[in-house]
Design a protein around this motif. Structure first.
Motif, short mmCIF file in Angstrom:
data_model
loop_
_atom_site.label_atom_id
_atom_site.label_comp_id
_atom_site.label_asym_id
_atom_site.label_seq_id
_atom_site.Cartn_x
_atom_site.Cartn_y
_atom_site.Cartn_z
N LEU A 69 9.16 3.57 4.18
CA LEU A 69 7.95 3.76 3.39
C LEU A 69 6.82 3.05 4.13
O LEU A 69 6.77 1.81 4.17
N GLN A 70 5.95 3.84 4.73
CA GLN A 70 4.77 3.31 5.40
C GLN A 70 3.66 3.18 4.37
O GLN A 70 3.27 4.17 3.76
N MET A 71 3.17 1.97 4.20
CA MET A 71 2.14 1.71 3.20
C MET A 71 0.88 1.23 3.90
O MET A 71 0.89 0.20 4.58
N ASN A 72 -0.19 1.99 3.74
CA ASN A 72 -1.47 1.65 4.35
C ASN A 72 -2.50 1.33 3.27
O ASN A 72 -2.33 1.68 2.11
N SER A 73 -3.55 0.67 3.69
CA SER A 73 -4.65 0.33 2.77
C SER A 73 -4.13 -0.30 1.49
O SER A 73 -4.47 0.11 0.38
N LEU A 74 -3.30 -1.30 1.66
CA LEU A 74 -2.67 -1.92 0.50
C LEU A 74 -3.69 -2.61 -0.40
O LEU A 74 -4.69 -3.15 0.07
N LYS A 75 -3.39 -2.57 -1.69
CA LYS A 75 -4.25 -3.15 -2.71
C LYS A 75 -3.46 -4.20 -3.49
O LYS A 75 -2.23 -4.13 -3.55
N ALA A 111 0.66 6.47 -4.80
CA ALA A 111 0.99 6.49 -3.38
C ALA A 111 0.25 7.58 -2.59
O ALA A 111 0.16 7.49 -1.36
N LYS A 112 -0.23 8.57 -3.28
CA LYS A 112 -0.84 9.71 -2.59
C LYS A 112 -2.01 9.29 -1.72
O LYS A 112 -2.91 8.58 -2.16
N GLY A 113 -1.95 9.72 -0.47
CA GLY A 113 -3.04 9.44 0.46
C GLY A 113 -2.94 8.11 1.17
O GLY A 113 -3.66 7.88 2.15
N ARG A 114 -2.07 7.22 0.72
CA ARG A 114 -1.94 5.90 1.36
C ARG A 114 -0.54 5.62 1.88
O ARG A 114 -0.38 4.90 2.86
N PHE A 115 0.46 6.14 1.20
CA PHE A 115 1.85 5.86 1.57
C PHE A 115 2.49 7.11 2.16
O PHE A 115 2.16 8.24 1.77
N THR A 116 3.43 6.90 3.08
CA THR A 116 4.18 8.00 3.67
C THR A 116 5.66 7.65 3.69
O THR A 116 6.04 6.59 4.21
N ASP A 122 -4.32 -4.27 4.50
CA ASP A 122 -3.28 -4.30 5.53
C ASP A 122 -2.27 -3.17 5.32
O ASP A 122 -2.28 -2.48 4.30
N SER A 123 -1.40 -3.04 6.30
CA SER A 123 -0.31 -2.06 6.24
C SER A 123 1.03 -2.78 6.28
O SER A 123 1.13 -3.90 6.78
N LEU A 124 2.03 -2.09 5.78
CA LEU A 124 3.38 -2.64 5.75
C LEU A 124 4.35 -1.47 5.78
O LEU A 124 4.08 -0.42 5.18
#
Length: 123
Positions: A81-87, A64-69, A16-18
């Motif tokens: 902080l846009q967080m994608n592909s959360l683990k 964060a590289k490649g997943r967060f902006t 998910d993203s957050l």
């Protein structure tokens, strides 16, 4: 007195993203670099991302590289902080921090801190 208030944390599933937000007050927002750190209980606070006052320069931690902006809206005194592909390993308390002019990646470069927002990623 600089105040930072984070929001946007919560419980999500893996993949998910957050988007986290941090609203600042009490200082000239555009003069301050802003950063996100995170901390798991019992571990050191970890650098996630930072952005310069103008928004033109960003830095990211390896996790964060490649997943967060990271981004900012100086008109709204807000950093995101846009967080994608959360683990699941992204589970932590996320803190917003501010530093006058310096775009740093270490804890001691940031003078002002928010109270944190919990992010929990379930598998």
């Amino acid at each position: 007195q600089v105040q930072l208030e984070e929001s946007g944390g919560g419980l999500v599933q893996a993949g998910d993203s957050l988007r986290l937000s941090c609203v600042a007050s009490g200082h000239t927002f555009s003069s301050h670099a802003m950063a996100w750190f995170r901390q798991v209980s019992g571990k050191e606070r970890e650098f996630v991302a930072a952005i310069s006052g103008s928004g033109g320069t960003t830095r990211y931690g390896d996790s964060a590289k490649g997943r967060f902006t990271i981004s900012r809206d100086n008109a709204k005194n807000t950093v995101y902080l846009q967080m994608n592909s959360l683990k699941p390993e992204d589970t932590a308390v996320y803190y917003c921090a501010a530093a006058l002019f310096i775009l740093g990646t270490t804890l001691n470069e940031y003078r002002y801190w928010g109270q944190g927002t919990q992010v929990t990623v379930s598998s």
